[in-house]
Design an enzyme around this catalytic site. Structure first.
Site, PDB file in Angstrom:
ATOM      1  N   HIS A 164       1.219  14.272   5.092  1.00  0.00           N
ATOM      2  CA  HIS A 164      -0.183  14.559   4.765  1.00  0.00           C
ATOM      3  C   HIS A 164      -0.398  16.075   4.810  1.00  0.00           C
ATOM      4  O   HIS A 164       0.198  16.766   5.635  1.00  0.00           O
ATOM      5  CB  HIS A 164      -1.107  13.844   5.761  1.00  0.00           C
ATOM      6  CG  HIS A 164      -2.534  13.844   5.311  1.00  0.00           C
ATOM      7  ND1 HIS A 164      -3.339  14.951   5.427  1.00  0.00           N
ATOM      8  CD2 HIS A 164      -3.284  12.886   4.709  1.00  0.00           C
ATOM      9  CE1 HIS A 164      -4.541  14.662   4.905  1.00  0.00           C
ATOM     10  NE2 HIS A 164      -4.526  13.421   4.470  1.00  0.00           N
ATOM     11  N   GLU A 173      -2.653  17.790   5.972  1.00  0.00           N
ATOM     12  CA  GLU A 173      -3.098  18.308   7.276  1.00  0.00           C
ATOM     13  C   GLU A 173      -1.915  18.488   8.218  1.00  0.00           C
ATOM     14  O   GLU A 173      -1.899  19.409   9.040  1.00  0.00           O
ATOM     15  CB  GLU A 173      -4.156  17.357   7.870  1.00  0.00           C
ATOM     16  CG  GLU A 173      -5.475  17.480   7.123  1.00  0.00           C
ATOM     17  CD  GLU A 173      -6.294  16.197   7.050  1.00  0.00           C
ATOM     18  OE1 GLU A 173      -6.031  15.258   7.816  1.00  0.00           O
ATOM     19  OE2 GLU A 173      -7.202  16.148   6.186  1.00  0.00           O
ATOM     20  N   GLU A 219      -2.806  13.779  -3.280  1.00  0.00           N
ATOM     21  CA  GLU A 219      -4.057  14.229  -2.680  1.00  0.00           C
ATOM     22  C   GLU A 219      -4.228  15.731  -2.914  1.00  0.00           C
ATOM     23  O   GLU A 219      -3.683  16.542  -2.149  1.00  0.00           O
ATOM     24  CB  GLU A 219      -4.056  13.960  -1.172  1.00  0.00           C
ATOM     25  CG  GLU A 219      -3.917  12.506  -0.797  1.00  0.00           C
ATOM     26  CD  GLU A 219      -4.472  12.212   0.593  1.00  0.00           C
ATOM     27  OE1 GLU A 219      -5.300  11.315   0.700  1.00  0.00           O
ATOM     28  OE2 GLU A 219      -4.090  12.894   1.554  1.00  0.00           O
ATOM     29  N   GLY A 273     -11.975  15.854   1.838  1.00  0.00           N
ATOM     30  CA  GLY A 273     -13.096  16.112   2.743  1.00  0.00           C
ATOM     31  C   GLY A 273     -14.143  17.067   2.191  1.00  0.00           C
ATOM     32  O   GLY A 273     -14.986  17.566   2.934  1.00  0.00           O
TER      33      GLY A 273
HETATM   34  P1  13P Z   1     -11.324  12.225   2.254  1.00  0.00           P
HETATM   35  O1  13P Z   1     -11.440  10.871   1.593  1.00  0.00           O
HETATM   36  O2  13P Z   1     -12.200  12.359   3.458  1.00  0.00           O
HETATM   37  O3  13P Z   1     -11.487  13.331   1.272  1.00  0.00           O
HETATM   38  O4  13P Z   1      -9.829  12.332   2.840  1.00  0.00           O
HETATM   39  C1  13P Z   1      -8.760  12.066   2.005  1.00  0.00           C
HETATM   40  C2  13P Z   1      -7.518  12.050   2.808  1.00  0.00           C
HETATM   41  O5  13P Z   1      -7.066  13.054   3.286  1.00  0.00           O
HETATM   42  C3  13P Z   1      -6.878  10.741   3.019  1.00  0.00           C
HETATM   43  O6  13P Z   1      -5.613  10.892   3.564  1.00  0.00           O
END
Ligand code: 13P
Length: 263
Positions: free
Chosen positions: A103, A105, A175, A181
């Site tokens: 991910h 993050e 993504e 977010g």
């Molecule tokens: P959001 O749907 O909050 O934009 O997050 C997406 C995400 O990172 C899912 O792994």
């Protein structure tokens, strides 16, 4: 025909009671349908809520089994001196069927590299679980016109040395980082274009059978109002949902809207 997946990534949210309540809210909705009518539903709670959710699932008999559990990360080694880490075997032991890896993050805040993601994918597949391999570009990379080459590089490295049979079972989540977010969803045609490009990369590094079978999801500000258009596109096989997966109402609506167009 690829079965759609709607996956909820709860990230670092929810204490055990909240996790149980949210899971029950999703289960209540899923109970109204047969597994054939539903997309594959996957939820990824924090490590501390995995057993809570898994226990609820076991108590409920057949219905809860329509919802698969994912972890948000893992280590590639089976055991050993890796303080703070959790192995694939441990996650399998607790009932996980999927594990999210790479991910953005984790890449950004925990310095996860493509090489680590590749080791994690191999370890997950070796234990019979399914990796959800995340990829995506930053806004700077998009503006510099290097979206496709960046993502192709991430996918090639993540899949290095993995057999076509294992790639077929795997899941990729595209993504775009600028859409996570932020409330800014990637245009559905553009998301579909990138996902089709990813499918071609899979074809190139593996084979057509694997490329046609692998499920590739879109993630980034997915909401009940965006999912129908996203799911109507040729190559988008589902969604990895962050914020909107934290409330049963919105997550269930995403599943219901998916069923209108794609199951
Ligand atoms: P959001 O749907 O909050 O934009 O997050 C997406 C995400 O990172 C899912 O792994």
């Amino acid at each position: 025909m690829r079965k759609p997946i709607i996956a909820g990534n709860w990230k670092m949210n929810l204490l055990q009671d909240d996790a149980k309540a949210l899971f029950n809210g999703i289960k209540e909705f899923a109970d109204k349908y047969t597994a054939v009518q539903l997309p594959s539903i996957v939820i990824a709670p924090t490590f501390t809520s995995l057993s809570v959710v898994e226990n609820v699932k076991c108590d409920c008999g057949c219905a809860g089994t329509k919802i698969a559990i994912a972890a948000q990360n893992c280590h590639w080694e089976t055991s050993g001196a890796y303080t703070g880490e959790v192995s694939v075997e441990m996650l399998k032991d607790i009932g996980c069927e999927y594990i999210i890896i790479g991910h953005s993050e984790r890449r950004q805040y925990f310095s996860e590299t493509d090489e680590m993601i590749n080791k994690k994918a191999k370890s997950i597949l070796a234990k019979g679980l399914i990796p959800i391999i995340c990829c995506g570009e930053t806004l700077e990379q998009r503006e510099a016109g290097i979206t496709d080459s960046h993502i192709a590089g991430q996918i090639k490295k993540a899949l290095e040395g993995i057999s076509a049979e294992d790639i077929k079972k795997s899941v990729i989540a595209y993504e775009p980082i600028w859409a996570i977010g932020t409330g800014k969803t990637c245009d559905a045609d553009e998301a579909n274009r990138v996902i089709a490009m990813i499918r071609n990369v899979v074809r190139e590094v593996s084979n057509s059978e694997a490329a046609d079978a692998i499920r590739i999801l879109y993630g980034g500000s997915v909401k009940p109002s965006t999912i129908e258009e996203q799911m109507s596109k040729s190559d988008i096989d589902g969604a990895l949902v962050g914020g909107a997966s934290l409330k049963a109402d919105s997550f269930n609506e995403i599943i219901a809207n998916t069923m209108k167009v794609a199951v």
